[in-house]
Design an enzyme around this catalytic site. Structure first.
Site, PDB file in Angstrom:
ATOM      1  CE  LYS A  51      -3.860   9.526  -2.319  1.00  0.00           C
ATOM      2  NZ  LYS A  51      -2.876   8.872  -3.225  1.00  0.00           N
ATOM      3  CB  CYS A  61      -3.297   1.588  -4.244  1.00  0.00           C
ATOM      4  SG  CYS A  61      -1.883   2.385  -3.428  1.00  0.00           S
TER       5      CYS A  61
HETATM    6  O1  RRO Z   1      -1.144   6.766  -2.597  1.00  0.00           O
HETATM    7  C1  RRO Z   1      -0.424   6.058  -3.342  1.00  0.00           C
HETATM    8  O2  RRO Z   1       0.664   5.590  -2.989  1.00  0.00           O
HETATM    9  C2  RRO Z   1      -0.846   5.707  -4.695  1.00  0.00           C
HETATM   10  C3  RRO Z   1      -2.101   5.205  -5.007  1.00  0.00           C
HETATM   11 BR1  RRO Z   1      -3.479   5.068  -3.759  1.00  0.00          BR
HETATM   12  C4  RRO Z   1      -2.362   4.771  -6.328  1.00  0.00           C
HETATM   13  O3  RRO Z   1      -3.450   4.283  -6.679  1.00  0.00           O
HETATM   14  N1  RRO Z   1      -1.369   4.889  -7.246  1.00  0.00           N
HETATM   15  C5  RRO Z   1      -0.157   5.386  -6.941  1.00  0.00           C
HETATM   16  O4  RRO Z   1       0.717   5.463  -7.817  1.00  0.00           O
HETATM   17  N2  RRO Z   1       0.099   5.801  -5.665  1.00  0.00           N
END
Ligand code: RRO
Length: 309
Positions: free
Chosen positions: A45, A128
């Site tokens: 993650k 993100c």
């Molecule tokens: O954690 C998120 O909301 C998230 C991330 Br970091 C990302 O790179 N892509 C996404 O769809 N959600």
């Protein structure tokens, strides 16, 4: 049939990965992924310097053909993931994903990786869509270029970047021209399609709490966008930059299409979340059946060989 593949010098026994964010936040999830026989590697993650709860719930919603999320970077903090990929019982290659809240944080995390004993792959998430008040960095070409320049002045380990989807051919030209100036191990394309919206008809409401309901769209409905991004980048990037195709893979056929477009590795997000780790075995088997039927023995037999009408 051989499904092995490589990113730079890292050899994977098969090309399938989890998409970052899926089944890779907690120690338990990481252990299950590490021990799964049908994924070739593990992506962590995206990590920030300190642990985060992320955005308020509800922050994930299943759609008829995909998903929408606004998780907001929930994670256990960078040190937890660095420890995991350096100290645990490593059964398969790892990709350590990082996502600082600023350029300074990204540079600090990369310095820590550079100074650590970690020898695996690192991936910088420049895409993100869900951190409140933060734009998707890779849509800002000048800032992305400046950041990569500062990174490669000191960072000497294998580094890739996670890109958002692009929708204009001019944007593919621009980002590729920048990326080709740097010794990147890979690009991972695509992140979720940012700032989509879903509406619950009965309650006449958004389905996500954060950001007034806007969220990143993934799963089957993202497949055409993902294939276009893999194809367009493979046509433009130096051959030394490998491509992880992410987006919309629910079957072996979808993986086969990603590989025809030029993907070296294929990662699975929404489908893995919805189906569980069994998705890896099923999709492996489906891809093998297609390859057998076509008389292909390895991925190189068809990778990037998409025909045009
Ligand atoms: O954690 C998120 O909301 C998230 C991330 Br970091 C990302 O790179 N892509 C996404 O769809 N959600």
């Amino acid at each position: 049939v051989d499904l092995s593949s490589k990113i730079q010098n890292t050899q994977f026994k098969n090309l399938f990965l989890n998409a970052s964010g899926i089944h890779c936040q907690s120690k338990k999830e990481l252990e299950e992924l590490m021990n799964d026989h049908y994924s070739g590697g593990l992506v962590t993650k995206s990590a920030t310097p300190n642990s985060r709860f992320g955005n308020p719930l509800p922050r994930y919603h299943s759609l008829p053909a995909g998903s929408i999320n606004s998780m907001g970077l929930p994670n256990e903090g960078f040190q937890f993931y660095l420890d995991y990929v350096t100290h645990s019982n490593i059964q398969k290659p790892t990709i350590l994903s990082i996502a600082g809240m600023s350029k300074e944080e990204d540079l600090e995390l990369l310095h820590q990786i550079q100074d650590s004993k970690y020898q695996g792959l690192t991936e910088l998430n420049l895409s993100c869509p869900n951190v409140i008040g933060k734009p998707q960095m890779a849509y800002d070409f000048a800032s992305s270029n400046q950041m990569l320049k500062e990174i490669f002045a000191f960072f000497k380990k294998p580094l890739g970047i996670k890109l958002p989807p692009y929708f204009d051919l001019v944007h593919f030209d621009k980002i590729a021209k920048i990326l080709n100036q740097y010794p990147l191990s890979h690009v991972n394309t695509i992140n979720s399609i940012g700032n989509g919206m879903w509406v619950d008809i009965e309650s006449e409401s958004t389905v996500l709490k954060p950001k007034g309901g806007f969220g990143g769209v993934g799963g089957a409905i993202a497949l055409p966008t993902a294939l276009a991004n893999v194809r367009a980048l493979r046509q433009r990037l130096n051959s030394s930059i490998n491509i992880i195709g992410t987006g919309g893979v629910t079957t072996g056929q979808d993986a086969f299409a990603h590989i025809l477009c030029g993907a070296d590795m294929v990662s699975i997000g929404t489908q893995l979340y919805e189906e569980g780790l069994g998705a890896f075995q099923r999709i492996n088997n489906e891809l093998i059946e297609i390859m057998k039927a076509k008389g292909y023995h390895s991925l190189d037999d068809f990778r990037g060989k998409l025909k045009e009408q």
